[in-house]
Design a protein around this motif. Structure first.
Motif, PDB file in Angstrom:
ATOM      1  N   GLU A 119       0.834  -1.208   0.000  1.00 44.30           N
ATOM      2  CA  GLU A 119       0.000   0.000   0.000  1.00 44.30           C
ATOM      3  C   GLU A 119       0.868   1.258   0.000  1.00 44.30           C
ATOM      4  N   ARG A 120       1.883   1.260   0.848  1.00 43.09           N
ATOM      5  CA  ARG A 120       2.792   2.419   0.907  1.00 43.09           C
ATOM      6  C   ARG A 120       3.557   2.581  -0.401  1.00 43.09           C
ATOM      7  N   LEU A 121       3.989   1.468  -0.978  1.00 45.96           N
ATOM      8  CA  LEU A 121       4.717   1.552  -2.253  1.00 45.96           C
ATOM      9  C   LEU A 121       3.809   2.166  -3.316  1.00 45.96           C
ATOM     10  N   HIS A 122       2.583   1.702  -3.347  1.00 45.11           N
ATOM     11  CA  HIS A 122       1.640   2.212  -4.340  1.00 45.11           C
ATOM     12  C   HIS A 122       1.407   3.719  -4.170  1.00 45.11           C
ATOM     13  N   ASN A 123       1.191   4.126  -2.921  1.00 49.55           N
ATOM     14  CA  ASN A 123       0.829   5.526  -2.669  1.00 49.55           C
ATOM     15  C   ASN A 123       1.929   6.512  -3.036  1.00 49.55           C
ATOM     16  N   SER A 124       3.178   6.050  -3.032  1.00 50.89           N
ATOM     17  CA  SER A 124       4.270   7.009  -3.281  1.00 50.89           C
ATOM     18  C   SER A 124       5.004   6.745  -4.603  1.00 50.89           C
ATOM     19  N   TYR A 125       4.577   5.751  -5.373  1.00 48.64           N
ATOM     20  CA  TYR A 125       5.299   5.394  -6.610  1.00 48.64           C
ATOM     21  C   TYR A 125       5.415   6.604  -7.550  1.00 48.64           C
ATOM     22  N   PHE A 126       4.336   7.371  -7.665  1.00 43.45           N
ATOM     23  CA  PHE A 126       4.353   8.512  -8.598  1.00 43.45           C
ATOM     24  C   PHE A 126       5.391   9.560  -8.206  1.00 43.45           C
ATOM     25  N   LEU A 127       5.728   9.611  -6.922  1.00 42.95           N
ATOM     26  CA  LEU A 127       6.689  10.618  -6.458  1.00 42.95           C
ATOM     27  C   LEU A 127       8.114  10.340  -6.944  1.00 42.95           C
ATOM     28  N   VAL A 128       8.374   9.090  -7.325  1.00 44.35           N
ATOM     29  CA  VAL A 128       9.739   8.765  -7.781  1.00 44.35           C
ATOM     30  C   VAL A 128      10.101   9.662  -8.968  1.00 44.35           C
ATOM     31  N   GLU A 129       9.146   9.868  -9.846  1.00 49.04           N
ATOM     32  CA  GLU A 129       9.422  10.717 -11.007  1.00 49.04           C
ATOM     33  C   GLU A 129       9.060  12.181 -10.745  1.00 49.04           C
ATOM     34  N   ASN A 130       7.932  12.380 -10.100  1.00 47.60           N
ATOM     35  CA  ASN A 130       7.437  13.756  -9.908  1.00 47.60           C
ATOM     36  C   ASN A 130       7.208  14.036  -8.429  1.00 47.60           C
ATOM     37  N   GLY A 131       8.223  14.488  -7.762  1.00 49.89           N
ATOM     38  CA  GLY A 131       8.066  14.802  -6.336  1.00 49.89           C
ATOM     39  C   GLY A 131       9.053  14.055  -5.469  1.00 49.89           C
ATOM     40  N   PHE A 132      10.174  13.666  -6.071  1.00 54.25           N
ATOM     41  CA  PHE A 132      11.121  12.832  -5.322  1.00 54.25           C
ATOM     42  C   PHE A 132      11.725  13.566  -4.117  1.00 54.25           C
ATOM     43  N   SER A 133      11.729  14.908  -4.172  1.00 56.50           N
ATOM     44  CA  SER A 133      12.292  15.656  -3.032  1.00 56.50           C
ATOM     45  C   SER A 133      11.521  15.335  -1.746  1.00 56.50           C
ATOM     46  N   GLU A 134      10.250  14.990  -1.894  1.00 61.41           N
ATOM     47  CA  GLU A 134       9.449  14.622  -0.714  1.00 61.41           C
ATOM     48  C   GLU A 134       9.980  13.321  -0.090  1.00 61.41           C
ATOM     49  N   ILE A 135      10.345  12.389  -0.969  1.00 60.19           N
ATOM     50  CA  ILE A 135      10.877  11.110  -0.480  1.00 60.19           C
ATOM     51  C   ILE A 135      12.269  11.312   0.126  1.00 60.19           C
ATOM     52  N   VAL A 136      13.083  12.134  -0.524  1.00 59.32           N
ATOM     53  CA  VAL A 136      14.425  12.406   0.010  1.00 59.32           C
ATOM     54  C   VAL A 136      14.315  13.057   1.396  1.00 59.32           C
ATOM     55  N   ALA A 137      13.383  13.995   1.527  1.00 58.19           N
ATOM     56  CA  ALA A 137      13.213  14.671   2.824  1.00 58.19           C
ATOM     57  C   ALA A 137      12.823  13.664   3.899  1.00 58.19           C
ATOM     58  N   GLU A 138      11.947  12.747   3.557  1.00 51.94           N
ATOM     59  CA  GLU A 138      11.511  11.716   4.522  1.00 51.94           C
ATOM     60  C   GLU A 138      12.669  10.783   4.865  1.00 51.94           C
ATOM     61  N   ALA A 139      13.473  10.439   3.849  1.00 49.17           N
ATOM     62  CA  ALA A 139      14.628   9.556   4.097  1.00 49.17           C
ATOM     63  C   ALA A 139      15.648  10.255   4.994  1.00 49.17           C
ATOM     64  N   GLU A 140      15.806  11.539   4.828  1.00 45.54           N
ATOM     65  CA  GLU A 140      16.749  12.279   5.688  1.00 45.54           C
ATOM     66  C   GLU A 140      16.233  12.351   7.115  1.00 45.54           C
ATOM     67  N   THR A 141      14.946  12.572   7.254  1.00 46.97           N
ATOM     68  CA  THR A 141      14.351  12.623   8.598  1.00 46.97           C
ATOM     69  C   THR A 141      14.550  11.296   9.325  1.00 46.97           C
ATOM     70  N   ARG A 142      14.474  10.221   8.547  1.00 42.30           N
ATOM     71  CA  ARG A 142      14.595   8.882   9.143  1.00 42.30           C
ATOM     72  C   ARG A 142      16.014   8.339   9.101  1.00 42.30           C
ATOM     73  N   SER A 143      16.980   9.169   8.722  1.00 36.50           N
ATOM     74  CA  SER A 143      18.331   8.654   8.489  1.00 36.50           C
ATOM     75  C   SER A 143      18.977   8.110   9.761  1.00 36.50           C
ATOM     76  N   PHE A 144      19.439   6.888   9.671  1.00 38.77           N
ATOM     77  CA  PHE A 144      20.163   6.256  10.773  1.00 38.77           C
ATOM     78  C   PHE A 144      21.589   6.805  10.859  1.00 38.77           C
ATOM     79  N   LEU A 145      22.091   7.309   9.725  1.00 39.77           N
ATOM     80  CA  LEU A 145      23.510   7.685   9.642  1.00 39.77           C
ATOM     81  C   LEU A 145      23.776   9.170   9.839  1.00 39.77           C
ATOM     82  N   LYS A 146      22.805  10.003   9.568  1.00 39.59           N
ATOM     83  CA  LYS A 146      23.041  11.453   9.533  1.00 39.59           C
ATOM     84  C   LYS A 146      23.775  11.938  10.795  1.00 39.59           C
ATOM     85  N   GLY A 147      24.859  12.633  10.603  1.00 39.83           N
ATOM     86  CA  GLY A 147      25.622  13.181  11.721  1.00 39.83           C
ATOM     87  C   GLY A 147      26.595  12.198  12.340  1.00 39.83           C
ATOM     88  N   ARG A 148      26.593  10.977  11.861  1.00 37.87           N
ATOM     89  CA  ARG A 148      27.507   9.975  12.432  1.00 37.87           C
ATOM     90  C   ARG A 148      28.769   9.856  11.585  1.00 37.87           C
TER      91      ARG A 148
END
Ligand code: BTN
Length: 262
Positions: free
Chosen positions: A185-214
């Motif tokens: 369900e999650r994959l389906h809901n965000s698939y369109f963002l890969v091409e149009n709106g990927f900055s939203e996914i990048v922002a979410e990945a940064e928020t959830r980053s395990f590595l950031k600052g390490r």
């Protein structure tokens, strides 16, 4: 508690998901990625889901093995035939990681993080591995393979301090059918963002980053980069700040945390 994978149940539940286009359930296979790639070469459509109870030669990133006890983990692969241009395809990795992290977090009500490029962690332990493989010359498709530790309580010696299962995270056994449907369900809901709106996914990945600052060490293409995990670039690549203050961009590789970092 029994957690069988039932084709009729999965079919009914998954039909509600727009990305789903067919189920291929087998009791045992070498690797669902290999089976899905074979079916894709034979013409399987985008959205075909290959799922198994047992993988006898599951594969991880960088040529590693993915061990999974029958019934205790969820192993599945999804055929993708992205319509977008090839330079956009590497974004699939970050898209999948974010979708899986969000789906599991909601299911178990515990915060999840993404260890670049696409391992899902709860606290400091890995719960999910994702293997994205692209096939350009053999029919132009990608296979998204996902392995979720569902109910293990004993892991092999070499990963026992680094791995966890959903059972350990939330104290109860979450059914595999529920997990795969939530992820789809999650994959389906965000698939369109890969091409149009990927900055939203990048922002979410940064928020959830395990590595950031390490402080990390990255093995990439035969070289080693040391520095602090700084951010992600517009395509989901990892940006490292070296000790001399310069920046390096990494598109693929293995990241290890250096001791004594945050
Ligand atoms: C990793 O952490 O290195 C990635 C592991 C990916 C494992 C999954 S299980 C389903 C699919 N089939 C495979 O052979 N591998 C992936």
């Amino acid at each position: 508690m029994q957690d069988s994978l039932d084709a009729a149940e999965l079919q009914v539940r998954l039909e509600k998901c727009g990305l789903f286009r067919g189920l291929h359930l087998v009791s045992s296979t070498g690797s669902t990625n290999d089976l899905a790639a074979k079916l894709a070469r034979e013409g399987a459509p985008e959205g075909l889901l290959v799922i198994t109870d047992e993988q006898t030669s599951g594969r991880g990133r960088l040529g590693r093995r993915w061990e999974a006890e029958p019934g205790e983990s969820l192993c599945f692969s999804l055929v993708l035939r992205p319509a977008f241009e090839l330079p956009v395809w590497p974004r699939l990795t970050t898209w999948a990681a974010v979708a899986v992290a969000q789906a599991l977090e909601e299911l178990v009500d515990q915060p999840s993080s993404v260890k670049w490029p696409n391992d899902i962690y709860f606290a400091d332990r890995k719960c999910v591995g994702i293997l994205t493989e692209t096939f350009i010359d053999q029919g132009r498709f990608a296979i998204l393979g996902i392995g979720v530790n569902i109910a293990q309580t004993n892991f092999p010696e070499e990963i026992k301090d680094k791995a966890c299962s959903l059972l350990q995270v939330c104290g109860k056994r979450v059914r595999r059918a529920e997990v795969v449907c939530a992820i789809m369900e999650r994959l389906h809901n965000s698939y369109f963002l890969v091409e149009n709106g990927f900055s939203e996914i990048v922002a979410e990945a940064e928020t959830r980053s395990f590595l950031k600052g390490r402080t990390v060490q990255v093995e990439t293409g035969g070289s080693t980069i040391r520095g602090v995990a700084h951010s992600l670039d517009a395509n989901g690549g990892l940006i490292i700040m070296r000790e001399d203050g310069g920046f390096e961009r990494v598109n693929s590789g293995e990241v290890n945390l250096m001791q004594f970092s945050r």
